[in-house]
Scaffold this active site. Structure first.
Site, short mmCIF file in Angstrom:
data_model
loop_
_atom_site.label_atom_id
_atom_site.label_comp_id
_atom_site.label_asym_id
_atom_site.label_seq_id
_atom_site.Cartn_x
_atom_site.Cartn_y
_atom_site.Cartn_z
N SER A 1 0.83 -1.21 0.00
CA SER A 1 0.00 0.00 0.00
C SER A 1 0.86 1.26 0.00
CB SER A 1 -0.95 -0.06 1.20
OG SER A 1 -1.93 0.91 1.04
N ASP B 1 -2.48 6.21 -4.09
CA ASP B 1 -1.35 5.53 -3.45
C ASP B 1 -0.91 4.36 -4.35
OD1 ASP B 1 -3.44 3.74 -2.87
OD2 ASP B 1 -2.62 3.21 -0.92
N ASP C 1 -1.23 1.18 -4.50
CA ASP C 1 -2.15 0.10 -4.90
C ASP C 1 -3.54 0.62 -5.23
OD1 ASP C 1 -2.52 0.55 -2.13
OD2 ASP C 1 -3.53 -1.37 -1.93
N ASP D 1 -6.06 2.21 -3.77
CA ASP D 1 -7.30 2.16 -2.99
C ASP D 1 -7.52 3.45 -2.21
OD1 ASP D 1 -5.33 1.69 -1.13
OD2 ASP D 1 -6.16 -0.19 -0.37
MG MG Z 1 -3.41 1.41 -0.40
#
Ligand code: MG
Length: 463
Positions: free
Chosen positions: A106, A250, A252, A254
């Site tokens: 993340s 960010d 990834d 999300d």
């Molecule tokens: Mg993330």
């Protein structure tokens, strides 16, 4: 050098000693435990698991280990390659797989990586399943299947275009309305997979895209957490280019944050608030965020008749559970995480972008004008370092009883809602600290409130 094992997966730094970092052997141990859990849940069934990864430098190495281990445990693999967290979740649902593993740390810096573990609905494992994986990872008395029963890669195919098409097909996404506005948008995706998918999504929406840090090399151009102090570059480019807005995700994808046309932050907390305002205009229903998120969501929800707001414990899995329990139509986390169950129960920045731009296209105002339509709150985020002699439970219990005449919520630490502001005290799951979050109508007031509680805690410790 760190290895953090928790119910939401395993996270650590690359390199170093076994069991103290995310070494190849730790990856294999943990993946084996996950495969065993999914196999135990589905006895006598041929299991398929989706594997996706963000653009981290270690991604390809960890991906090979995860894929090889799954095959060795007798699990078939659908490998979607470089993919976002929400995209991998949607691939589990779309391919009707039995689970999924997302290889991403993340917003953590480049030396980190992690395995995020999904169930057959493309959602994070719950507490009980997470604990089973942790226990199984310590138990090495398990026989791997023999040659006739190893798994195979059944599909190796990109999923990002499908995910984008699924987002654009949502009823509340009006592609034509956004296309007409020809928005000029600057994107900063910190050189991870968002640099591929966000510009692709925006082009479908007829936007002119100015891409910065959009090469998916995994060489993060700045600290990847989408916080104002890390976003000075995009702020400058939005202003210089006269763009309508900036979009930050960010690694990834999300978490989603916007930059206003004047270069200032829309503020991460307000991503969900704005998207919720749009969704509630068209779909009456409830909203959910976590206890540490802005009160602005509760205020905006109250503008709509028959709609109510509920708070969940911190963590996506808790927010999703609360959303299901309350039948929420929109929810998420103040860290820029938008969950729109119409598509799936996971934080999804692509959904956030598409819903937000449809909303914004219909308003005919600038980002800073839009921001002024929401109640203004300021958050102060502080922490106290814990030493072994500090009894956190005692501190929280003392504070709770001291403020028992106020609105107190103790599902996750102690949150006290005062008329004009709030404080949320909670022990971190991952670090030896107590987090002290406050929110008020001015920054000074939020800071003062935080200082007051920090000194209260210090006094309780001394007593
Ligand atoms: Mg993330």
């Amino acid at each position: 050098m760190t290895l953090i094992k928790s119910i939401s997966g395993i996270r650590g730094t690359i390199g170093g000693a076994l069991g103290e970092n995310l070494t190849p052997i730790d990856v294999v141990k943990f993946t084996t435990a996950y495969a065993r859990l999914i196999k135990d849940k589905n006895p006598n069934k041929r299991i398929t698991v989706v594997v996706g990864r963000d653009a981290r430098i270690s991604g390809s190495m960890v991906d090979s280990l995860v894929e090889g281990t799954l095959l060795g445990t007798g699990v078939d693999v659908i490998n979607v390659g470089m993919c976002t967290t929400p995209g991998t979740e949607m691939a589990v649902i779309t391919h009707k797989a039995d689970g999924g593993i997302i290889i991403t740390a993340s917003h953590n810096p480049r030396q980190w990586n992690a395995l995020k573990l999904l169930n057959e609905r493309g959602e994070f494992l719950d507490d009980a399943e997470g604990k089973q994986v942790l226990a199984m990872a310590e138990d090495v008395e398990w026989d791997y299947p023999t040659i006739d029963n190893i798994g195979k890669v059944v599909l190796r195919e990109d999923f990002n275009a499908t995910h984008i098409a699924q987002v654009l097909a949502l009823k509340l996404v009006d592609v034509e309305a956004v296309r007409k506005r020809k928005f000029k948008v600057v994107v900063d995706a910190v050189n991870s997979i968002g640099g591929v998918v966000i510009p692709a999504l925006l082009k479908e929406l007829g936007c002119e895209v100015i891409a910065i840090n959009c090469e998916p090399t995994g060489e993060f151009a700045h600290n990847p957490e989408p916080l104002p102090e890390n976003l000075t570059e995009i702020s400058e480019v939005v202003r210089r280019e006269g763009a309508d807005l900036g979009i930050v995700v960010d690694p990834d994808v999300d978490r989603l944050a916007f930059v206003m046309e004047n270069g200032e932050m829309f503020v991460e907390e307000y991503t969900l608030v704005a998207v919720a305002d749009y969704v509630l205009r068209h779909t009456k229903g409830n909203t959910v965020s976590n206890l540490s998120s802005s009160r602005a969501l509760s205020d905006v929800t109250a503008r709509y008749e028959g709609c109510s707001y509920a708070a969940a414990a911190v963590g996506e899995v808790n927010v999703v559970k609360k959303m299901k329990d309350t039948g929420a139509v929109i929810g998420g986390e103040g860290n820029g995480g938008v969950i729109y169950p119409e598509l799936h129960y996971g934080r999804d920045a692509l959904v956030g972008v598409a819903l937000f731009l449809t909303y914004f296209a219909g308003l005919g105002m600038t980002m800073s004008e839009l921001r002024k339509t929401f109640p203004a709150y300021y958050a102060s985020k502080n922490k106290i370092q814990l030493t072994p002699e500090i009894d956190v439970d005692k501190i929280l219990a003392t504070i709770k009883s001291r403020y028992s005449n106020e609105r107190v919520n103790d599902i996750d630490g102690v949150k006290i809602d005062f008329a004009e502001n709030w404080v949320h005290l909670r022990k971190s799951n991952t670090e030896p600290i107590i987090r002290i979050y406050t929110e008020a109508k001015t920054m000074a007031e939020a800071d003062t409130l935080a200082k007051r509680f920090i000194s209260e805690i210090e006094q309780i410790c001394k007593a």
